[in-house]
Design a protein around this motif. Structure first.
Motif: not given
Length: 228
Positions: A87-115
């Motif tokens: 909905d806004g950002v899946a950052g840091s370890i929240a990006s890992i949680i996002a990877m649990a999805g069989d389908v991952i939807n990211i709006p063009s103005n939302a963010f995935l952040m990894i480090h």
């Protein structure tokens, strides 16, 4: 159960779970009732144990690596078909949680952040050397999760480079490297609690105010006071 990680049964076979807030190790680690601990997820999934469809909504800057990995594994074990919405950002370890999805939807103005994973440590030289080795092992575990969602042509070395640099990817950029679906821009549901610890947070996130919600603004100010 806390209102920010609630399960909502819709048509009997579908349930919604919201990850809004920081990812923390336990109930005792929470600064705010938007924060999420593994026991929250365990309870939420128990409530949704009969669901065949699980919608997961994320707007989090991250937090505890081990708590996030536990949440990821809990979600992966659930039998439901899982659709993630950033909905806004899946950052840091929240990006890992996002990877649990069989389908991952990211709006063009939302963010995935990894480090790369990081920690604060006091100790002697041996302690610091051990911590460096431990962080490398943690990074290897994170890489294995990201590898499960790589887009065609993306390599592990590509992800390692992005981890090193602290990389922010909007929906369209994320689709170049990961198997995600890009959707149209959306209005953000809430502000992110604190992005000051990240060196490259996009201005679109750091300058944003909550979406006309006095309650969310009050929670944000409370969090800032507690973390000064």
């Amino acid at each position: 159960m806390l209102k920010y990680l609630q399960v909502k049964n819709q048509v009997g076979d579908s349930a919604d779970i919201h990850f809004y807030g920081d990812i923390v190790g336990s109930e005792w680690s929470k600064w705010d009732d938007t924060d999420k601990a593994p026991e929250d997820v365990l309870q939420a999934l128990d409530e949704a144990k009969n669901a065949s469809k699980l919608n997961i909504y994320i707007n989090s800057a991250g937090g505890s690596v081990f708590a996030g990995l536990a949440m990821y594994n809990m979600l992966k074990r659930h039998q439901a078909h899982k659709t993630v919405y950033v909905d806004g950002v899946a950052g840091s370890i929240a990006s890992i949680i996002a990877m649990a999805g069989d389908v991952i939807n990211i709006p063009s103005n939302a963010f995935l952040m990894i480090h790369k994973p990081w920690n604060i440590l006091q100790g002697n030289a041996s302690d610091f050397r051990k911590m460096a080795d431990d962080l490398d092992r943690i990074e290897t575990g994170m890489l294995s999760v990201y590898q499960s969602k790589l887009a065609y042509g993306t390599t592990t070395e590509d992800i390692k480079t992005m981890l090193e640099a602290e990389t922010w990817l909007d929906g369209k950029e994320a689709a170049k490297y990961f198997n995600v679906t890009v959707s149209d821009e959306v209005r953000y549901a809430a502000s992110i609690s604190d992005l000051s610890k990240y060196a490259k947070a996009p201005k679109a996130l750091t300058a944003r105010e909550p979406d006309n919600s006095k309650e969310l603004e009050a929670l944000r100010l409370q969090y800032e006071l507690l973390t000064i």
